[in-house]
Design an enzyme around this catalytic site. Structure first.
Site, PDB file in Angstrom:
ATOM      1  N   GLU A  74      -4.733 -10.957  -9.051  1.00 40.06           N
ATOM      2  CA  GLU A  74      -5.192 -10.757  -7.681  1.00 40.06           C
ATOM      3  C   GLU A  74      -6.454 -11.524  -7.337  1.00 40.06           C
ATOM      4  O   GLU A  74      -6.627 -11.897  -6.187  1.00 40.06           O
ATOM      5  CB  GLU A  74      -5.294  -9.274  -7.296  1.00 40.06           C
ATOM      6  CG  GLU A  74      -6.274  -8.460  -8.041  1.00 40.06           C
ATOM      7  CD  GLU A  74      -6.255  -6.995  -7.588  1.00 40.06           C
ATOM      8  OE1 GLU A  74      -5.783  -6.679  -6.493  1.00 40.06           O
ATOM      9  OE2 GLU A  74      -6.755  -6.157  -8.360  1.00 40.06           O
TER      10      GLU A  74
ATOM     11  N   LYS B  29      -5.466  -7.575 -12.507  1.00 46.29           N
ATOM     12  CA  LYS B  29      -6.798  -8.068 -12.138  1.00 46.29           C
ATOM     13  C   LYS B  29      -6.804  -9.591 -12.095  1.00 46.29           C
ATOM     14  O   LYS B  29      -7.353 -10.188 -11.186  1.00 46.29           O
ATOM     15  CB  LYS B  29      -7.881  -7.586 -13.115  1.00 46.29           C
ATOM     16  CG  LYS B  29      -8.246  -6.115 -13.074  1.00 46.29           C
ATOM     17  CD  LYS B  29      -9.068  -5.704 -11.886  1.00 46.29           C
ATOM     18  CE  LYS B  29      -8.219  -5.259 -10.731  1.00 46.29           C
ATOM     19  NZ  LYS B  29      -7.759  -3.913 -10.671  1.00 46.29           N
TER      20      LYS B  29
ATOM     21  N   LYS C 167      -8.156  -4.110   0.983  1.00 43.22           N
ATOM     22  CA  LYS C 167      -8.549  -3.039   0.075  1.00 43.22           C
ATOM     23  C   LYS C 167      -7.688  -1.796   0.252  1.00 43.22           C
ATOM     24  O   LYS C 167      -7.296  -1.149  -0.695  1.00 43.22           O
ATOM     25  CB  LYS C 167     -10.024  -2.714   0.334  1.00 43.22           C
ATOM     26  CG  LYS C 167     -10.560  -1.579  -0.506  1.00 43.22           C
ATOM     27  CD  LYS C 167     -10.967  -2.085  -1.856  1.00 43.22           C
ATOM     28  CE  LYS C 167     -11.437  -0.979  -2.775  1.00 43.22           C
ATOM     29  NZ  LYS C 167     -11.158  -1.314  -4.173  1.00 43.22           N
TER      30      LYS C 167
ATOM     31  N   GLU D 135      -2.944  -3.485 -16.230  1.00 47.37           N
ATOM     32  CA  GLU D 135      -4.115  -3.532 -15.358  1.00 47.37           C
ATOM     33  C   GLU D 135      -4.864  -4.860 -15.531  1.00 47.37           C
ATOM     34  O   GLU D 135      -5.314  -5.464 -14.550  1.00 47.37           O
ATOM     35  CB  GLU D 135      -5.016  -2.325 -15.661  1.00 47.37           C
ATOM     36  CG  GLU D 135      -6.318  -2.274 -14.894  1.00 47.37           C
ATOM     37  CD  GLU D 135      -6.172  -2.257 -13.374  1.00 47.37           C
ATOM     38  OE1 GLU D 135      -5.047  -2.121 -12.862  1.00 47.37           O
ATOM     39  OE2 GLU D 135      -7.198  -2.412 -12.701  1.00 47.37           O
TER      40      GLU D 135
ATOM     41  N   CYS E  76      -7.188  -3.625   8.149  1.00 43.94           N
ATOM     42  CA  CYS E  76      -7.924  -3.786   9.401  1.00 43.94           C
ATOM     43  C   CYS E  76      -9.056  -2.768   9.423  1.00 43.94           C
ATOM     44  O   CYS E  76      -8.904  -1.637   8.973  1.00 43.94           O
ATOM     45  CB  CYS E  76      -7.086  -3.587  10.646  1.00 43.94           C
ATOM     46  SG  CYS E  76      -5.712  -4.707  10.781  1.00 43.94           S
TER      47      CYS E  76
ATOM     48  N   TRP F  65      -6.261  -7.699   9.203  1.00 43.40           N
ATOM     49  CA  TRP F  65      -5.316  -8.097   8.166  1.00 43.40           C
ATOM     50  C   TRP F  65      -3.971  -8.162   8.885  1.00 43.40           C
ATOM     51  O   TRP F  65      -3.436  -7.129   9.311  1.00 43.40           O
ATOM     52  CB  TRP F  65      -5.278  -7.055   7.053  1.00 43.40           C
ATOM     53  CG  TRP F  65      -4.459  -7.474   5.861  1.00 43.40           C
ATOM     54  CD1 TRP F  65      -4.870  -8.209   4.798  1.00 43.40           C
ATOM     55  CD2 TRP F  65      -3.084  -7.156   5.619  1.00 43.40           C
ATOM     56  NE1 TRP F  65      -3.832  -8.379   3.910  1.00 43.40           N
ATOM     57  CE2 TRP F  65      -2.729  -7.742   4.385  1.00 43.40           C
ATOM     58  CE3 TRP F  65      -2.109  -6.447   6.327  1.00 43.40           C
ATOM     59  CZ2 TRP F  65      -1.450  -7.637   3.843  1.00 43.40           C
ATOM     60  CZ3 TRP F  65      -0.832  -6.339   5.784  1.00 43.40           C
ATOM     61  CH2 TRP F  65      -0.510  -6.931   4.543  1.00 43.40           C
TER      62      TRP F  65
ATOM     63  N   ASN G 215      -5.663  -0.348  14.255  1.00 45.45           N
ATOM     64  CA  ASN G 215      -5.259  -0.500  12.861  1.00 45.45           C
ATOM     65  C   ASN G 215      -3.968   0.290  12.702  1.00 45.45           C
ATOM     66  O   ASN G 215      -3.926   1.469  13.029  1.00 45.45           O
ATOM     67  CB  ASN G 215      -6.372   0.062  11.956  1.00 45.45           C
ATOM     68  CG  ASN G 215      -5.926   0.232  10.518  1.00 45.45           C
ATOM     69  OD1 ASN G 215      -5.059  -0.489  10.045  1.00 45.45           O
ATOM     70  ND2 ASN G 215      -6.526   1.189   9.828  1.00 45.45           N
ATOM     71  N   GLY G 216      -2.910  -0.364  12.245  1.00 42.07           N
ATOM     72  CA  GLY G 216      -1.629   0.335  12.085  1.00 42.07           C
ATOM     73  C   GLY G 216      -0.499  -0.553  12.569  1.00 42.07           C
ATOM     74  O   GLY G 216      -0.666  -1.758  12.736  1.00 42.07           O
TER      75      GLY G 216
ATOM     76  N   HIS H 249      12.169  -8.999 -26.922  1.00 39.43           N
ATOM     77  CA  HIS H 249      13.411  -8.811 -26.156  1.00 39.43           C
ATOM     78  C   HIS H 249      13.447  -9.727 -24.933  1.00 39.43           C
ATOM     79  O   HIS H 249      14.192  -9.479 -23.998  1.00 39.43           O
ATOM     80  CB  HIS H 249      13.549  -7.346 -25.737  1.00 39.43           C
ATOM     81  CG  HIS H 249      13.655  -6.430 -26.920  1.00 39.43           C
ATOM     82  ND1 HIS H 249      14.815  -6.284 -27.637  1.00 39.43           N
ATOM     83  CD2 HIS H 249      12.730  -5.669 -27.544  1.00 39.43           C
ATOM     84  CE1 HIS H 249      14.607  -5.445 -28.650  1.00 39.43           C
ATOM     85  NE2 HIS H 249      13.338  -5.053 -28.615  1.00 39.43           N
TER      86      HIS H 249
ATOM     87  N   ARG I  31     -11.323  -4.580   4.293  1.00 43.50           N
ATOM     88  CA  ARG I  31     -10.067  -4.037   4.828  1.00 43.50           C
ATOM     89  C   ARG I  31      -9.175  -5.126   5.433  1.00 43.50           C
ATOM     90  O   ARG I  31      -8.030  -4.865   5.802  1.00 43.50           O
ATOM     91  CB  ARG I  31     -10.359  -2.970   5.883  1.00 43.50           C
ATOM     92  CG  ARG I  31     -11.141  -1.798   5.344  1.00 43.50           C
ATOM     93  CD  ARG I  31     -11.405  -0.802   6.440  1.00 43.50           C
ATOM     94  NE  ARG I  31     -10.190  -0.157   6.900  1.00 43.50           N
ATOM     95  CZ  ARG I  31      -9.664   0.913   6.359  1.00 43.50           C
ATOM     96  NH1 ARG I  31     -10.246   1.474   5.316  1.00 43.50           N
ATOM     97  NH2 ARG I  31      -8.559   1.436   6.837  1.00 43.50           N
TER      98      ARG I  31
HETATM   99  O1  M6R Z   1      -6.656   3.160  -2.517  1.00 47.13           O
HETATM  100  P1  M6R Z   1      -5.537   3.236  -3.531  1.00 47.13           P
HETATM  101  O2  M6R Z   1      -6.019   3.606  -4.869  1.00 47.13           O
HETATM  102  O3  M6R Z   1      -4.400   4.080  -3.067  1.00 47.13           O
HETATM  103  O4  M6R Z   1      -5.005   1.744  -3.608  1.00 47.13           O
HETATM  104  C1  M6R Z   1      -3.914   1.422  -4.403  1.00 47.13           C
HETATM  105  C2  M6R Z   1      -3.756  -0.080  -4.551  1.00 47.13           C
HETATM  106  O5  M6R Z   1      -3.591  -0.666  -3.295  1.00 47.13           O
HETATM  107  C3  M6R Z   1      -4.966  -0.724  -5.248  1.00 47.13           C
HETATM  108  O6  M6R Z   1      -5.208  -0.161  -6.493  1.00 47.13           O
HETATM  109  C4  M6R Z   1      -4.721  -2.236  -5.417  1.00 47.13           C
HETATM  110  O7  M6R Z   1      -3.681  -2.462  -6.304  1.00 47.13           O
HETATM  111  C5  M6R Z   1      -5.988  -2.943  -5.867  1.00 47.13           C
HETATM  112  N1  M6R Z   1      -6.122  -4.190  -5.179  1.00 47.13           N
HETATM  113  C6  M6R Z   1      -6.002  -3.235  -7.316  1.00 47.13           C
HETATM  114  O8  M6R Z   1      -7.142  -3.902  -7.722  1.00 47.13           O
END
Ligand code: M6R
Length: 609
Positions: free
Chosen positions: A489, A486, A604, A482, A2, A74, A100-101, A505, A27
């Site tokens: 997501e 990517k 984010k 990683e 948010c 969000w 937000n929260g 395994h 956000r």
């Molecule tokens: O702001 P942060 O680095 O703490 O965020 C951690 C994760 O939420 C963030 O890396 C998330 O996995 C991304 N969407 C990855 O691309």
């Protein structure tokens, strides 16, 4: 999670708030709303979906006024619909709240309020705040908000306005970020820095439990004890242009291409390729403490966690310190053995991730010093850590993290070099050689970025795949994780990252002609082993896409699909190898028509547990 924006001054509040929300849309983006005060009346507009829907609604039904608050959501409590969109109002419609929260005791409060006659219009936890304020409001909004917050449990960053007190916005924060922007005859509030960059660089970060009354010419801040306090004003050097797409189609692509600069900015001025000097300016531990270290805990979430996994190799190989790497949401609920001879390194781009923050606090309770690797200046993580080594990536707007990852790796190289030097586990010559190699990395990343066209062609070929396996070994196993994250997501393709040696395994059973396998197979001590893993996968019908080192003829002859990256010392290979994987996921998402910068269901900055 948010985004909140607010404005009070003499300009049209609606335009400034919408512009700020646009910069905070990363956000959350399942609904948006705005409330503006005009002639002691509130004008409220809300829409489901992205901010563009709200902007469209405002075209035919504009808001007027110079005081207002806005929100991009969000969803946590209540599905995305207009009734659940913020701002929320009390029974009279004269008190308006953006939040937000999560208010943890909202059900109990809602019941009490309903019993005393309050009528609720949404399913959200936030609406209780509007009614609690209403119940206490007798002309002093500050007091009413103070009283209301004394009753709530949970996390909040909020902005409140009242039709009957048009000259100020009341804001408060606990466990969620909130920034006040200072102007001349105008002031602002926002969840994050980029929202305010076009308007002011003078920012104040509220601290836990703070409450503030913001008027056009004054900001008064109270701490959780109700005393007036002065919080430090920061001058933010980030450029507003950095938070724009700058000719790129998406923020993610722009941020991928900003990596050489972000890496260079992160090490520049901190180490010298002439004499090997390292100066982290207090963002490290003193030499004696480094020599005493018995263990390092690295704690983070998502992409930052993957950076932490690479960090384990660096600290163990270079500084010979045992390392445990934890996902923050797990770390906080286990009982790590913490003491003053251990150190916790928390990694967070945003510095506001709720689980990472909880892990930081747990470490401090255990008397374990905490070093943060963080990108967002003034964020909660950076304020609460004992020291912060900032990455200097500039604002990262794309939800999929890219330049933050390579910036974090750079910061971890710096810390590992520093600690290896202090412990004497590397000779001066070796350290100097590594520092010089790091110096060359931005140029090598630029080379790796040239793989974009190859990755686009591969994406065309593989865009219909339903599953993907990503394999890597040793220091490149985290890169496989990683790459898979990517892809998941932003293109919604199921992808699994696996240590290549572990494939036999279990996961090898999944491999057939419908399961492409992305293999990180660059030069290094496990190269031969990886070649073996490639053979095993091919023998089961799997199509391999290999990320290999320039000039590798064996890979060329063994695989039908490959992409080449420049040669670097294996220690630095993750920072290079991740680049084609980022580009692949980007082009896959574009091919599939996905929303690259705002993938479904994600936000984010994950400020709730
Ligand atoms: O702001 P942060 O680095 O703490 O965020 C951690 C994760 O939420 C963030 O890396 C998330 O996995 C991304 N969407 C990855 O691309």
């Amino acid at each position: 999670m948010c985004g909140i924006v607010g404005y009070i001054g003499s300009k049209p509040a609606g335009d400034i708030i919408i512009d700020g929300l646009r910069r905070l849309e990363y956000r959350g983006y399942d609904s948006a709303g705005i409330a503006v005060l005009q002639d002691r009346a509130i004008e409220l507009r809300r829409s489901v979906g992205k901010l563009s829907a709200l902007v469209k609604a405002l075209e035919s039904n504009a808001v007027r006024g110079t005081v207002g608050i806005g929100h991009t959501r969000w969803a946590t409590h209540g599905r995305p619909c207009e009734e659940n969109a913020h701002p929320h109002t009390d029974c009279t419609g004269k008190i308006v709240v953006v939040h937000n929260g999560i208010i943890e005791n909202y059900l109990e409060l809602k019941k009490q309020l309903q019993q005393s006659g309050h009528v609720f219009k949404s399913e959200t936890d936030t609406e209780v705040i509007a009614h609690l304020v209403e119940a206490r409001f007798n002309g002093d909004l500050l007091q009413a908000v103070q009283g209301a917050l004394a009753q709530v449990r949970g996390a909040y960053a909020l902005g409140v306005i009242a039709a009957d007190e048009p000259g100020r916005i009341i804001v408060a924060r606990r466990d969620a970020p909130l920034i006040i922007g200072l102007g001349e005859g105008e002031n602002f509030l926002a969840s994050d820095i980029p929202a305010l960059l076009p308007y002011t660089r003078r920012m104040v970060f509220l601290e836990e439990g703070d409450l503030a009354a913001i008027s056009a010419d004054k900001v008064v801040i109270y701490n959780s004890g109700g005393e007036t306090v002065v919080r430090k004003e920061h001058s933010i050097a980030w450029d507003a242009v950095q938070a724009e797409k700058g000719g790129y189609k998406h923020f993610m692509l722009k941020e991928i291409f900003e990596q050489p600069q972000a890496i260079q900015d992160t090490f520049r001025g901190r180490l010298s390729p002439e004499d090997g000097a390292i100066n982290l300016d207090g963002a490290t531990l003193p030499a004696e403490a480094v020599r005493q270290l018995s263990k390092i805990y690295i704690v983070a979430c998502g992409t930052s966690y993957h950076a932490g996994l690479v960090g384990k190799f660096l600290f163990e190989n270079l500084a010979r310190i045992p390392v445990e790497v934890d996902i923050a949401s797990e770390f906080r609920y286990r009982s790590p053995v913490l003491d003053k001879n251990a150190v916790a390194i928390v990694i967070s781009q945003s510095g506001e991730t709720a689980d990472t923050l909880a892990a930081l606090r747990l470490s401090k309770q255990g008397k374990c010093p905490v070093i943060a690797v963080c990108n967002a200046i003034g964020s909660t993580v950076s304020r609460e850590a004992d020291a912060t080594l900032y990455t200097r990536c500039g604002p990262e707007i794309g939800v999929a993290s890219t330049k933050a990852f390579t910036g974090q790796l750079t910061a971890l190289y710096l810390l590992a070099f520093d600690w290896a030097g202090k412990r004497g586990t590397l000779t001066g010559d070796t350290l100097l050689r590594l520092i010089r190699e790091l110096w060359e990395v931005p140029g090598k990343v630029s080379e790796a970025l040239k793989s974009s066209d190859t990755m686009r062609s591969l994406a065309k070929e593989f865009s219909q795949a339903r599953d993907f396996l990503y394999l890597g070994r040793n220091i490149n196993y985290p890169v496989a994780l990683e790459g898979a994250l990517k892809l998941k997501e932003i293109s919604y393709i199921h992808a699994e990252g696996y240590p290549a040696g572990e494939m036999k395994h279990g996961p090898i059973a999944l491999i057939d002609e419908d399961m492409p396998v992305m293999v990180v197979a660059t030069a290094g001590k496990v190269y031969e082993k990886i070649l073996g893993n490639i053979e095993e996968a091919q023998a089961r019908g799997g199509t391999i896409i290999a990320v290999a080192t320039e000039g590798d003829e064996a890979i060329k002859s063994k695989t039908s699909h490959h992409v080449f990256v420049p040669h670097v010392d294996e220690l630095f290979s993750p920072i290079i190898n991740v680049v084609p994987l980022q580009l692949f996921s980007y082009h896959m998402a574009v091919q599939r028509g996905c929303d690259v910068d705002q993938p479904r269901n994600l936000a984010k900055s994950v400020t709730v547990e």
